[in-house]
Scaffold this motif. Structure first.
Motif: not given
Lengths: 85, 196
Positions: B15-16, B20-23, B26-27, B47, B50, B70-72
């Motif tokens: 599912s994930t 992916r560029p940017g992923f 972002k986190i 993961w 995560w 806001n994961p970061s």
């Protein structure tokens, strides 16, 4: 009104691949919560953010992301970013 | 306070797309990205971090702030294969991660509290019913291991999504966390509790 409905429809297309609650998706409105209602898993919420950036050609910084938990907040952030362009 | 998070490895692969560029940007914070880049197994590291963030968030949200995404804003530091520390604003949270070929599972605590935790295999495939299914499993397991009548146990969620346990409509002075993803679910509870 039609503008807003258009925005909601646009967002609906974006979240569609990630939703896990069809009923909530069908009834999607401003108050719909991405996690509690649509049951989008939090990793996929990152995909939603990236898809929004691609579609509207905007960049969502951490501060804007912070609030993006429901449709209303997402629309506000998108509108603000688009008008900055 | 306790928080937990389970990641079904097969479900995540399906599912994930973390590549992916940017992923990643972002986190993860720049420090975390450096840690991922030097990892021999970036998939697992991504993961693992995560699940540390998710479980720590579940502890943090019990201290009273509004929900946020806001994961970061959440920064992880891995101390050893299992243990780590997560910082959210001024709060420091300890984590413990178990990794096997099926899942990555992290528990997080605010202090050095002892917790009891249990992992389940989920047989309910409709994701809509998985959370109800999990509540039922938690009640059954908790009742059994503590010799309580399961019919008198209830789980309610607060507005920020924190579950709490009630017995005969009386709350527990404890902290409970429930997680499910794909075919796996788990609950964690502070080991010392009393019914108020």
């Amino acid at each position: 009104m039609s503008d807003k409905q258009e925005m909601i429809d646009g967002l609906k297309q974006i979240v569609k691949p990630y939703i896990q609650d069809d009923e909530a998706f069908k009834n999607l409105n401003e108050d719909t919560d991405f996690i509690n209602d649509l049951k989008i898993n939090s990793a996929n919420l990152v995909d939603v953010i990236l898809d929004i950036e691609d579609k509207y050609d905007i960049e969502l910084d951490n501060e804007s992301m912070d609030k993006m938990l429901n449709v209303k907040a997402a629309l506000e952030v998108i509108n603000a970013k688009v008008s900055e362009k | 306070m306790v928080g937990n998070d389970i990641i079904d490895i097969a479900e995540t692969r399906r599912s994930t797309n973390w590549e992916r560029p940017g992923f990643i940007q972002k986190i993860f914070t720049p420090k975390e990205q450096g840690f991922i880049n030097t990892s021999a197994d970036p998939f697992t590291t991504v993961w693992q971090l995560w699940s540390m963030k998710e479980s720590a968030y579940k502890v943090f949200i019990q201290t009273g702030p509004d929900r946020f995404f806001n994961p970061s804003r959440i920064e992880c530091k891995v101390d050893s294969l299992q243990s780590g520390r997560v910082r959210i604003d001024e709060t420091s949270i300890k984590t413990n991660t178990r990794i096997n070929s099926n899942y990555i599972f992290t528990t997080a605590v605010l202090d050095s509290s002892d917790i009891k935790t249990r992992v389940f295999q989920i047989t309910e495939s409709n994701s809509k019913f998985q959370s109800i299914y999990m509540h039922r499993q938690v009640i059954r397991a908790f009742a059994k291991s503590n010799s309580l009548n399961s019919a008198e146990l209830k789980i309610q969620k607060t507005t920020t999504g924190v579950p709490s346990l009630f017995y005969k409509n009386k709350p527990f002075n404890s902290s409970l966390s429930i997680t499910h993803h794909g075919n796996y679910g788990a609950y964690s509870i502070l080991d010392k509790w009393v019914i108020l």
